[in-house]
Design a protein around this motif. Structure first.
Motif, PDB file in Angstrom:
ATOM      1  N   ASN A 146      -3.633   3.960  -6.497  1.00  0.00           N
ATOM      2  CA  ASN A 146      -4.167   2.711  -6.793  1.00  0.00           C
ATOM      3  C   ASN A 146      -3.115   1.431  -6.442  1.00  0.00           C
ATOM      4  OD1 ASN A 146      -6.109   1.080  -8.408  1.00  0.00           O
ATOM      5  ND2 ASN A 146      -4.491   0.436  -9.840  1.00  0.00           N
ATOM      6  N   LEU A 147      -2.720   1.733  -5.201  1.00  0.00           N
ATOM      7  CA  LEU A 147      -1.761   0.732  -4.623  1.00  0.00           C
ATOM      8  C   LEU A 147      -2.449   0.416  -3.346  1.00  0.00           C
ATOM      9  CD1 LEU A 147       1.678   2.030  -5.197  1.00  0.00           C
ATOM     10  CD2 LEU A 147       0.366   0.230  -6.650  1.00  0.00           C
ATOM     11  N   LEU A 148      -2.234  -0.952  -2.775  1.00  0.00           N
ATOM     12  CA  LEU A 148      -2.851  -1.001  -1.270  1.00  0.00           C
ATOM     13  C   LEU A 148      -1.963  -0.170  -0.480  1.00  0.00           C
ATOM     14  CD1 LEU A 148      -4.548  -3.199   0.337  1.00  0.00           C
ATOM     15  CD2 LEU A 148      -2.112  -4.203   0.685  1.00  0.00           C
ATOM     16  N   GLU A 152       1.155   0.133   8.407  1.00  0.00           N
ATOM     17  CA  GLU A 152       2.611  -0.274   9.093  1.00  0.00           C
ATOM     18  C   GLU A 152       3.666  -0.133   7.858  1.00  0.00           C
ATOM     19  OE1 GLU A 152       4.755  -3.468  11.850  1.00  0.00           O
ATOM     20  OE2 GLU A 152       2.567  -3.856  11.171  1.00  0.00           O
ATOM     21  N   TYR A 153       3.461  -0.675   6.660  1.00  0.00           N
ATOM     22  CA  TYR A 153       4.343  -0.620   5.654  1.00  0.00           C
ATOM     23  C   TYR A 153       4.226   0.111   4.133  1.00  0.00           C
ATOM     24  CZ  TYR A 153       5.586  -4.849   8.486  1.00  0.00           C
ATOM     25  OH  TYR A 153       5.838  -5.623   9.401  1.00  0.00           O
ATOM     26  N   GLY A 154       3.145   1.004   4.260  1.00  0.00           N
ATOM     27  CA  GLY A 154       3.083   1.825   3.147  1.00  0.00           C
ATOM     28  C   GLY A 154       2.412   0.885   2.190  1.00  0.00           C
ATOM     29  N   CYS A 155       3.118   1.333   0.869  1.00  0.00           N
ATOM     30  CA  CYS A 155       2.799   0.656  -0.151  1.00  0.00           C
ATOM     31  C   CYS A 155       3.664  -0.398  -0.746  1.00  0.00           C
ATOM     32  CB  CYS A 155       2.468   1.847  -1.478  1.00  0.00           C
ATOM     33  SG  CYS A 155       1.547   3.091  -1.010  1.00  0.00           S
ATOM     34  N   CYS A 156       4.780  -0.530   0.142  1.00  0.00           N
ATOM     35  CA  CYS A 156       5.772  -1.380  -0.512  1.00  0.00           C
ATOM     36  C   CYS A 156       5.834  -2.798  -0.051  1.00  0.00           C
ATOM     37  CB  CYS A 156       7.132  -0.825  -0.088  1.00  0.00           C
ATOM     38  SG  CYS A 156       7.110  -0.594   1.930  1.00  0.00           S
ATOM     39  N   MET A 222       4.396   5.016  -5.109  1.00  0.00           N
ATOM     40  CA  MET A 222       4.666   4.027  -4.120  1.00  0.00           C
ATOM     41  C   MET A 222       5.839   4.709  -3.050  1.00  0.00           C
ATOM     42  SD  MET A 222       6.336   0.104  -4.383  1.00  0.00           S
ATOM     43  CE  MET A 222       7.878   0.685  -4.413  1.00  0.00           C
ATOM     44  N   ILE A 223       6.769   5.183  -3.622  1.00  0.00           N
ATOM     45  CA  ILE A 223       7.951   5.816  -2.865  1.00  0.00           C
ATOM     46  C   ILE A 223       7.706   7.001  -1.743  1.00  0.00           C
ATOM     47  CG2 ILE A 223       9.962   6.469  -2.707  1.00  0.00           C
ATOM     48  CD1 ILE A 223      10.112   3.548  -3.221  1.00  0.00           C
ATOM     49  N   HIS A 224       6.970   7.746  -2.596  1.00  0.00           N
ATOM     50  CA  HIS A 224       6.637   9.140  -1.787  1.00  0.00           C
ATOM     51  C   HIS A 224       5.358   9.108  -1.133  1.00  0.00           C
ATOM     52  CE1 HIS A 224      10.245  10.915  -3.699  1.00  0.00           C
ATOM     53  NE2 HIS A 224       9.811  10.407  -4.683  1.00  0.00           N
ATOM     54  N   CYS A 225       4.652   8.082  -1.260  1.00  0.00           N
ATOM     55  CA  CYS A 225       3.486   8.002  -0.199  1.00  0.00           C
ATOM     56  C   CYS A 225       3.688   8.173   0.982  1.00  0.00           C
ATOM     57  CB  CYS A 225       2.687   6.771  -0.429  1.00  0.00           C
ATOM     58  SG  CYS A 225       1.379   6.375   0.859  1.00  0.00           S
ATOM     59  N   PRO A 226       3.330   9.021   1.819  1.00  0.00           N
ATOM     60  CA  PRO A 226       3.550   9.274   3.283  1.00  0.00           C
ATOM     61  C   PRO A 226       3.533   8.073   4.051  1.00  0.00           C
ATOM     62  CG  PRO A 226       1.853  11.047   2.484  1.00  0.00           C
ATOM     63  CD  PRO A 226       2.170  10.004   1.142  1.00  0.00           C
ATOM     64  N   TRP A 227       2.579   7.142   3.823  1.00  0.00           N
ATOM     65  CA  TRP A 227       2.755   5.986   4.612  1.00  0.00           C
ATOM     66  C   TRP A 227       3.757   5.337   4.392  1.00  0.00           C
ATOM     67  CZ3 TRP A 227      -0.480   5.616   8.479  1.00  0.00           C
ATOM     68  CH2 TRP A 227      -1.939   6.237   8.302  1.00  0.00           C
ATOM     69  N   THR A 228       4.650   5.137   3.045  1.00  0.00           N
ATOM     70  CA  THR A 228       5.659   4.654   2.774  1.00  0.00           C
ATOM     71  C   THR A 228       6.656   5.205   3.738  1.00  0.00           C
ATOM     72  OG1 THR A 228       4.880   3.590   0.532  1.00  0.00           O
ATOM     73  CG2 THR A 228       7.223   3.460   1.196  1.00  0.00           C
ATOM     74  N   GLN A 229       6.844   6.578   3.414  1.00  0.00           N
ATOM     75  CA  GLN A 229       7.799   7.132   4.202  1.00  0.00           C
ATOM     76  C   GLN A 229       8.053   7.070   5.581  1.00  0.00           C
ATOM     77  OE1 GLN A 229      10.078   9.656   2.744  1.00  0.00           O
ATOM     78  NE2 GLN A 229       9.528   8.557   0.684  1.00  0.00           N
ATOM     79  N   LYS A 230       6.570   7.059   6.318  1.00  0.00           N
ATOM     80  CA  LYS A 230       6.534   6.579   7.594  1.00  0.00           C
ATOM     81  C   LYS A 230       7.330   5.492   8.020  1.00  0.00           C
ATOM     82  CE  LYS A 230       3.266   6.227  11.207  1.00  0.00           C
ATOM     83  NZ  LYS A 230       1.725   6.045  11.674  1.00  0.00           N
TER      84      LYS A 230
END
Length: 239
Positions: A146-148, A152-156, A222-230
């Motif tokens: 449920n987060l954007l 490039e920046y994941g969910c953060c 938010m933190i563990h989303c693969p896009w944030t990790q990337k």
């Protein structure tokens, strides 16, 4: 700001926002949104900052980060919280700046939305979430958390916004397709099982994706989303 031709009013807004060290500025066409969302304003100014890789690393390494913060009842050293409060403050300041220049403006800060009955403080639900503006700015799509989710920046990223009738040059994008696929990372790290695994598309409500009553705002999805990790990995290697 690629893809949009600047006019002096756009530049004036950018100059004003750069005083507050925001990292992203977008001028969004909201004329096609329902009236309950755009409040009869044709344009929105969306701005924001991203969380630092160091902050994200600290949170990811401490599974009790948020419970410990709540226990000591102190949030002012949390980067995400501070960014959020600062974006709300800038939203109010920018709205005031626009009004002083002879135009109408509506700040999307929590305080202003509550004061104008545009925000339910109990459910935490507004008629126009900032992530909706981000979607229309072409910055991402809603993930299973449920987060954007931004490629490039994941969910953060943390956003602020102002609706206005300033005659700006504005843009409207279709959201990119977030490649959540069969990924269940956010669901698996959600200890209270607040996430339902629903794939977002236009018209899907928050309640279909998230059980708000169960959510503890632990930041793990938010933190563990693969896009944030990337994003964290890429930023680490860029130093």
């Amino acid at each position: 700001m690629s893809g949009i031709k600047m006019n002096p009013l756009n530049e004036k807004i950018i100059y004003e926002l750069e005083r507050y060290d925001v990292e992203f500025i977008h001028f969004v066409d909201i004329s096609g949104l329902p009236r309950i969302q755009n409040r009869d304003f044709p344009s929105a100014i969306l701005f924001g900052v991203k969380c630092s890789p160091g902050y994200l690393k600290r949170v990811s390494q401490n599974p009790n980060y948020v419970p410990e913060m709540i226990e000591r009842n102190y949030f002012d050293d949390d980067e995400h919280y501070c960014h959020e409060m600062e974006m709300y403050r800038i939203s109010d300041l920018l709205a005031g700046f626009i009004e002083k220049n002879g135009y109408r403006a509506y700040s999307l800060s929590d305080a202003n939305q509550i004061a104008t009955s545009n925000f339910d403080g109990i459910s935490g639900k507004t008629h126009l979430p900032l992530k909706t503006l981000a979607i229309h700015a072409g910055l991402g799509r809603i993930g299973k958390n449920n987060l954007l989710v931004n490629k490039e920046y994941g969910c953060c990223q943390t956003w602020g916004g102002v609706l206005t009738d300033v005659p700006l040059n504005i843009i409207l994008h279709n959201p990119f397709v977030v490649q959540c696929g069969n990924c269940r990372v956010c669901l698996d790290v959600c200890e209270p099982n607040a996430l339902k695994g629903k794939i977002w598309k236009a018209g899907v409500s928050r309640e279909e994706i998230l059980d708000v009553d169960k959510c503890t705002t632990c930041l793990k999805c938010m933190i563990h989303c693969p896009w944030t990790q990337k994003y964290m990995r890429n930023e680490q290697y860029s130093y």
